[in-house]
Design a protein around this motif. Structure first.
Motif, PDB file in Angstrom:
ATOM      1  N   PRO A  55      -2.445   0.798  -5.303  1.00  0.00           N
ATOM      2  CA  PRO A  55      -3.083   1.881  -4.535  1.00  0.00           C
ATOM      3  C   PRO A  55      -3.701   2.947  -5.447  1.00  0.00           C
ATOM      4  CG  PRO A  55      -0.859   1.410  -3.738  1.00  0.00           C
ATOM      5  CD  PRO A  55      -1.004   0.688  -5.030  1.00  0.00           C
ATOM      6  N   GLN A  56      -3.110   3.163  -6.630  1.00  0.00           N
ATOM      7  CA  GLN A  56      -3.611   4.113  -7.633  1.00  0.00           C
ATOM      8  C   GLN A  56      -3.640   5.561  -7.146  1.00  0.00           C
ATOM      9  OE1 GLN A  56      -3.243   2.867 -10.285  1.00  0.00           O
ATOM     10  NE2 GLN A  56      -4.878   1.620 -11.109  1.00  0.00           N
ATOM     11  N   ARG A  57      -2.605   5.961  -6.408  1.00  0.00           N
ATOM     12  CA  ARG A  57      -2.461   7.353  -5.944  1.00  0.00           C
ATOM     13  C   ARG A  57      -3.684   7.829  -5.137  1.00  0.00           C
ATOM     14  NH1 ARG A  57       2.032   9.564  -8.627  1.00  0.00           N
ATOM     15  NH2 ARG A  57       1.498  11.719  -8.207  1.00  0.00           N
ATOM     16  N   ILE A 248       3.014   1.245  -1.936  1.00  0.00           N
ATOM     17  CA  ILE A 248       2.626   2.664  -1.966  1.00  0.00           C
ATOM     18  C   ILE A 248       3.848   3.503  -2.331  1.00  0.00           C
ATOM     19  CG2 ILE A 248       1.664   4.598  -0.658  1.00  0.00           C
ATOM     20  CD1 ILE A 248       0.394   2.463   1.194  1.00  0.00           C
ATOM     21  N   ARG A 249       3.765   4.148  -3.458  1.00  0.00           N
ATOM     22  CA  ARG A 249       4.885   4.972  -3.897  1.00  0.00           C
ATOM     23  C   ARG A 249       4.594   6.454  -3.690  1.00  0.00           C
ATOM     24  NH1 ARG A 249       6.977   7.481  -8.427  1.00  0.00           N
ATOM     25  NH2 ARG A 249       9.226   7.211  -8.720  1.00  0.00           N
ATOM     26  N   TYR A 250       3.342   6.761  -3.404  1.00  0.00           N
ATOM     27  CA  TYR A 250       2.955   8.172  -3.339  1.00  0.00           C
ATOM     28  C   TYR A 250       1.866   8.367  -2.291  1.00  0.00           C
ATOM     29  CZ  TYR A 250       1.200  12.724  -4.833  1.00  0.00           C
ATOM     30  OH  TYR A 250       0.795  14.035  -4.872  1.00  0.00           O
ATOM     31  N   ILE A 251       2.057   9.346  -1.421  1.00  0.00           N
ATOM     32  CA  ILE A 251       1.042   9.770  -0.448  1.00  0.00           C
ATOM     33  C   ILE A 251       0.462  11.102  -0.930  1.00  0.00           C
ATOM     34  CG2 ILE A 251       0.670  10.629   1.899  1.00  0.00           C
ATOM     35  CD1 ILE A 251       1.023   7.681   1.921  1.00  0.00           C
ATOM     36  N   SER A 275      -6.188   6.656 -17.767  1.00  0.00           N
ATOM     37  CA  SER A 275      -5.214   5.562 -17.701  1.00  0.00           C
ATOM     38  C   SER A 275      -5.621   4.540 -16.650  1.00  0.00           C
ATOM     39  CB  SER A 275      -3.820   6.109 -17.366  1.00  0.00           C
ATOM     40  OG  SER A 275      -2.912   5.056 -17.171  1.00  0.00           O
ATOM     41  N   ASP A 276      -5.520   3.262 -17.006  1.00  0.00           N
ATOM     42  CA  ASP A 276      -5.777   2.196 -16.053  1.00  0.00           C
ATOM     43  C   ASP A 276      -4.488   1.486 -15.655  1.00  0.00           C
ATOM     44  OD1 ASP A 276      -8.678   2.025 -15.557  1.00  0.00           O
ATOM     45  OD2 ASP A 276      -8.786   1.822 -17.713  1.00  0.00           O
ATOM     46  N   GLU A 277      -3.357   2.125 -15.949  1.00  0.00           N
ATOM     47  CA  GLU A 277      -2.077   1.577 -15.530  1.00  0.00           C
ATOM     48  C   GLU A 277      -1.875   1.862 -14.040  1.00  0.00           C
ATOM     49  OE1 GLU A 277      -0.197  -0.179 -17.531  1.00  0.00           O
ATOM     50  OE2 GLU A 277      -1.499   0.134 -19.264  1.00  0.00           O
ATOM     51  N   ASN A 278      -0.743   1.455 -13.520  1.00  0.00           N
ATOM     52  CA  ASN A 278      -0.413   1.731 -12.126  1.00  0.00           C
ATOM     53  C   ASN A 278      -0.077   3.210 -11.990  1.00  0.00           C
ATOM     54  OD1 ASN A 278       0.468   1.850  -9.516  1.00  0.00           O
ATOM     55  ND2 ASN A 278       1.860   0.118  -9.673  1.00  0.00           N
ATOM     56  N   MET A 279      -1.005   3.972 -11.473  1.00  0.00           N
ATOM     57  CA  MET A 279      -0.839   5.423 -11.410  1.00  0.00           C
ATOM     58  C   MET A 279       0.115   5.874 -10.316  1.00  0.00           C
ATOM     59  SD  MET A 279      -4.542   6.968 -12.508  1.00  0.00           S
ATOM     60  CE  MET A 279      -5.579   5.831 -11.598  1.00  0.00           C
ATOM     61  N   GLU A 280       0.631   4.921  -9.536  1.00  0.00           N
ATOM     62  CA  GLU A 280       1.703   5.258  -8.602  1.00  0.00           C
ATOM     63  C   GLU A 280       2.951   5.685  -9.377  1.00  0.00           C
ATOM     64  OE1 GLU A 280       1.546   4.711  -4.771  1.00  0.00           O
ATOM     65  OE2 GLU A 280      -0.375   5.245  -5.646  1.00  0.00           O
ATOM     66  N   GLN A 327      -5.711   6.396  17.234  1.00  0.00           N
ATOM     67  CA  GLN A 327      -4.434   6.881  17.755  1.00  0.00           C
ATOM     68  C   GLN A 327      -3.276   6.096  17.141  1.00  0.00           C
ATOM     69  OE1 GLN A 327      -3.845   9.547  19.900  1.00  0.00           O
ATOM     70  NE2 GLN A 327      -5.980   9.950  19.381  1.00  0.00           N
ATOM     71  N   ILE A 328      -2.223   6.822  16.749  1.00  0.00           N
ATOM     72  CA  ILE A 328      -1.062   6.216  16.102  1.00  0.00           C
ATOM     73  C   ILE A 328       0.099   6.174  17.079  1.00  0.00           C
ATOM     74  CG2 ILE A 328       0.472   6.349  14.087  1.00  0.00           C
ATOM     75  CD1 ILE A 328      -1.566   8.293  12.849  1.00  0.00           C
ATOM     76  N   ASP A 329       0.842   5.109  17.042  1.00  0.00           N
ATOM     77  CA  ASP A 329       2.077   5.018  17.823  1.00  0.00           C
ATOM     78  C   ASP A 329       3.065   6.047  17.283  1.00  0.00           C
ATOM     79  OD1 ASP A 329       4.483   4.410  19.008  1.00  0.00           O
ATOM     80  OD2 ASP A 329       4.347   2.257  18.674  1.00  0.00           O
ATOM     81  N   PRO A 330       3.563   6.974  18.119  1.00  0.00           N
ATOM     82  CA  PRO A 330       4.512   7.999  17.636  1.00  0.00           C
ATOM     83  C   PRO A 330       5.746   7.404  16.967  1.00  0.00           C
ATOM     84  CG  PRO A 330       3.776   8.487  19.867  1.00  0.00           C
ATOM     85  CD  PRO A 330       3.273   7.115  19.560  1.00  0.00           C
ATOM     86  N   ASN A 331       6.079   6.169  17.320  1.00  0.00           N
ATOM     87  CA  ASN A 331       7.266   5.521  16.749  1.00  0.00           C
ATOM     88  C   ASN A 331       6.899   4.454  15.717  1.00  0.00           C
ATOM     89  OD1 ASN A 331       9.055   6.990  18.495  1.00  0.00           O
ATOM     90  ND2 ASN A 331       8.444   5.598  20.155  1.00  0.00           N
ATOM     91  N   ASP A 332       5.714   4.565  15.163  1.00  0.00           N
ATOM     92  CA  ASP A 332       5.261   3.595  14.167  1.00  0.00           C
ATOM     93  C   ASP A 332       6.191   3.606  12.950  1.00  0.00           C
ATOM     94  OD1 ASP A 332       3.954   2.004  12.343  1.00  0.00           O
ATOM     95  OD2 ASP A 332       1.992   2.916  12.646  1.00  0.00           O
ATOM     96  N   PRO A 333       6.897   2.503  12.666  1.00  0.00           N
ATOM     97  CA  PRO A 333       7.820   2.489  11.525  1.00  0.00           C
ATOM     98  C   PRO A 333       7.117   2.464  10.179  1.00  0.00           C
ATOM     99  CG  PRO A 333       7.680   0.309  12.513  1.00  0.00           C
ATOM    100  CD  PRO A 333       6.888   1.230  13.400  1.00  0.00           C
ATOM    101  N   TYR A 334       5.788   2.231  10.195  1.00  0.00           N
ATOM    102  CA  TYR A 334       5.029   2.158   8.950  1.00  0.00           C
ATOM    103  C   TYR A 334       4.259   3.449   8.649  1.00  0.00           C
ATOM    104  CZ  TYR A 334       6.011  -2.720   9.978  1.00  0.00           C
ATOM    105  OH  TYR A 334       6.641  -3.890  10.288  1.00  0.00           O
ATOM    106  N   ASP A 335       4.508   4.477   9.436  1.00  0.00           N
ATOM    107  CA  ASP A 335       3.835   5.761   9.226  1.00  0.00           C
ATOM    108  C   ASP A 335       4.456   6.462   8.025  1.00  0.00           C
ATOM    109  OD1 ASP A 335       2.666   8.233   9.275  1.00  0.00           O
ATOM    110  OD2 ASP A 335       2.926   8.557  11.424  1.00  0.00           O
ATOM    111  N   LEU A 336       3.793   6.357   6.869  1.00  0.00           N
ATOM    112  CA  LEU A 336       4.341   6.921   5.638  1.00  0.00           C
ATOM    113  C   LEU A 336       4.190   8.439   5.562  1.00  0.00           C
ATOM    114  CD1 LEU A 336       3.402   4.350   2.833  1.00  0.00           C
ATOM    115  CD2 LEU A 336       5.615   4.787   3.906  1.00  0.00           C
TER     116      LEU A 336
END
Length: 401
Positions: A55-57, A248-251, A275-280, A327-336
């Motif tokens: 994702p690269q931040r 995804i480690r960072y939002i 840097s071209d490393e994983n910036m996460e 529109q997002i599901d209020p109970n979406d378990p993937y909502d980071l």
């Protein structure tokens, strides 16, 4: 022509010309020539690439309905502000000197060629001042970031372009390729083509920019990792979305408010180190060593430019019609954004003493760089035979003398 770099102050006026000017030789410079469409390094949306997802931040929002990323310009946000202001000060001083010289000599009836020379110089400097102000408008008093939103449900991509307008793309009509531009870096670009298969009718870039050489860029490891992250999100089913979520480690917390000074400093540092490393994982990407002292002034200028740019701009919003499609599901378990990933939790759970230490270090860093800049100006003045005394004035200001 679309300003994918966000550095053309007149892009908002030229955007309407797309389709008239653009043909099969659109805008990718490789080895000193314009690359033709037949030579593009295409990427396949339907074919999965066996590479880690990077994702690269760049992720601002993530859920099972849509994913929103920062624009391509976010990585180098503030550079133009810093350097344009620097040259604006110099150009303003030269313009003032020209006007002052002309005012002093006009009463002495100088030779006509000298008067014409001063007038031409003044006119050129005035044009330069106007160009610098126009360039600043690409980063000041605009949006804090230019969002790219990928909607899995509607299969649409909503892009706020550098001309500040929103363009809507159909994911299934997009074609992607790896582009490299001389001295700018490589990225992945999504384009739409006219029926002739040669005329580009729309374009946007994914956020990550690689600073490797053209040969390495078109080898594509880093760019494919970033593209595969986006491709897999749009092409996977709900069961496979877990893998994407886990990468995804960072939002980047900017969809409701501006980034903090500390976040600005981290992003400016990542950009300065190229840097071209994983910036996460910034602890891995930011492998500092003594050679990085050479870019400390550049880092400081980038940081100040980013602070000024971000804090004079507003948070972008999509139209109610687009939001209604997202529109997002209020109970979406993937909502980071509700369930922050590990990288954000590390930042938010820092003890007060550590946050205070970071703030103090940032302030001290700013003060030290002020003195470095003052000594630099004094050295230039000494070479020209002037005693600016700027460093001494700073010492006096901080009660150090």
């Amino acid at each position: 022509m679309i300003d994918t770099n966000g550095r053309d102050p007149f892009a908002r006026f030229k955007y309407s010309e797309i389709g008239k000017k653009v043909d099969g030789t659109f805008g990718t410079v490789l080895g000193g020539r314009v690359q033709e469409i037949k030579d593009f390094k295409w990427l396949d949306k339907k074919q999965g690439y066996e590479v880690p997802l990077y994702p690269q931040r760049t992720v601002v929002q993530f859920n099972s309905t849509y994913m929103e990323l920062t624009g391509r310009q976010d990585r180098i946000r503030g550079d133009i502000t810093a350097w344009a202001l620097f040259f604006l000060v110099i150009a303003s001083y030269i313009f003032y000197t020209i006007i002052q010289t002309f005012a002093i000599t006009i009463d002495k009836e100088p030779p006509i060629f000298f008067s014409v020379f001063l007038m031409c110089c003044g006119f050129l400097m005035l044009l330069l001042l106007l160009m610098l102000i126009a360039l600043l408008s690409t980063e000041l008093f605009t949006y804090t970031y230019l969002p790219i939103r990928f909607n899995r449900k509607t299969r649409k991509v909503y892009v706020r372009q550098a001309n500040r307008k929103v363009e809507v793309f159909d994911w299934d009509e997009l074609k992607f390729y790896m582009a490299t531009t001389y001295k700018v870096g490589g990225d992945v670009r999504g384009i739409t083509l006219a029926d002739d298969g040669m005329t580009i009718t729309g374009m946007f870039s994914l956020p990550f920019v690689s600073d490797l050489t053209a040969k390495e860029i078109l080898g594509g490891t880093q760019l494919k990792q970033h593209f595969e992250f986006v491709r897999r999100y749009m092409e996977s089913d709900d069961k496979q979305i877990v893998e994407i979520k886990n990468s995804i480690r960072y939002i980047h917390p900017v969809y409701k408010k501006r980034e903090t000074p500390l976040v600005s400093f981290k992003r400016a540092t990542l950009a300065a180190l190229d840097s071209d490393e994983n910036m996460e994982y910034p602890k891995e990407a930011l492998r500092l060593n003594w050679t990085h002292l050479a870019i400390i002034i550049q880092l400081w200028l980038r940081y100040l430019g980013r602070l000024l740019s971000i804090n004079t701009s507003i948070t972008p919003k999509f139209s109610p019609e687009i939001e209604a499609e997202c529109q997002i599901d209020p109970n979406d378990p993937y909502d980071l954004n509700k369930n922050l990933p590990e990288g954000n939790i590390e930042d938010t759970n820092q003890p007060i003493w550590k946050k205070l230490t970071h703030s103090i270090l940032l302030i001290l860093f700013g003060i030290v760089m002020l003195f470095v800049f003052a000594f630099f100006i004094d050295m230039i003045g000494a070479i020209k035979g002037y005693d600016t005394g700027l460093a001494y004035k700073l010492l006096h200001l901080f009660h150090l003398v």
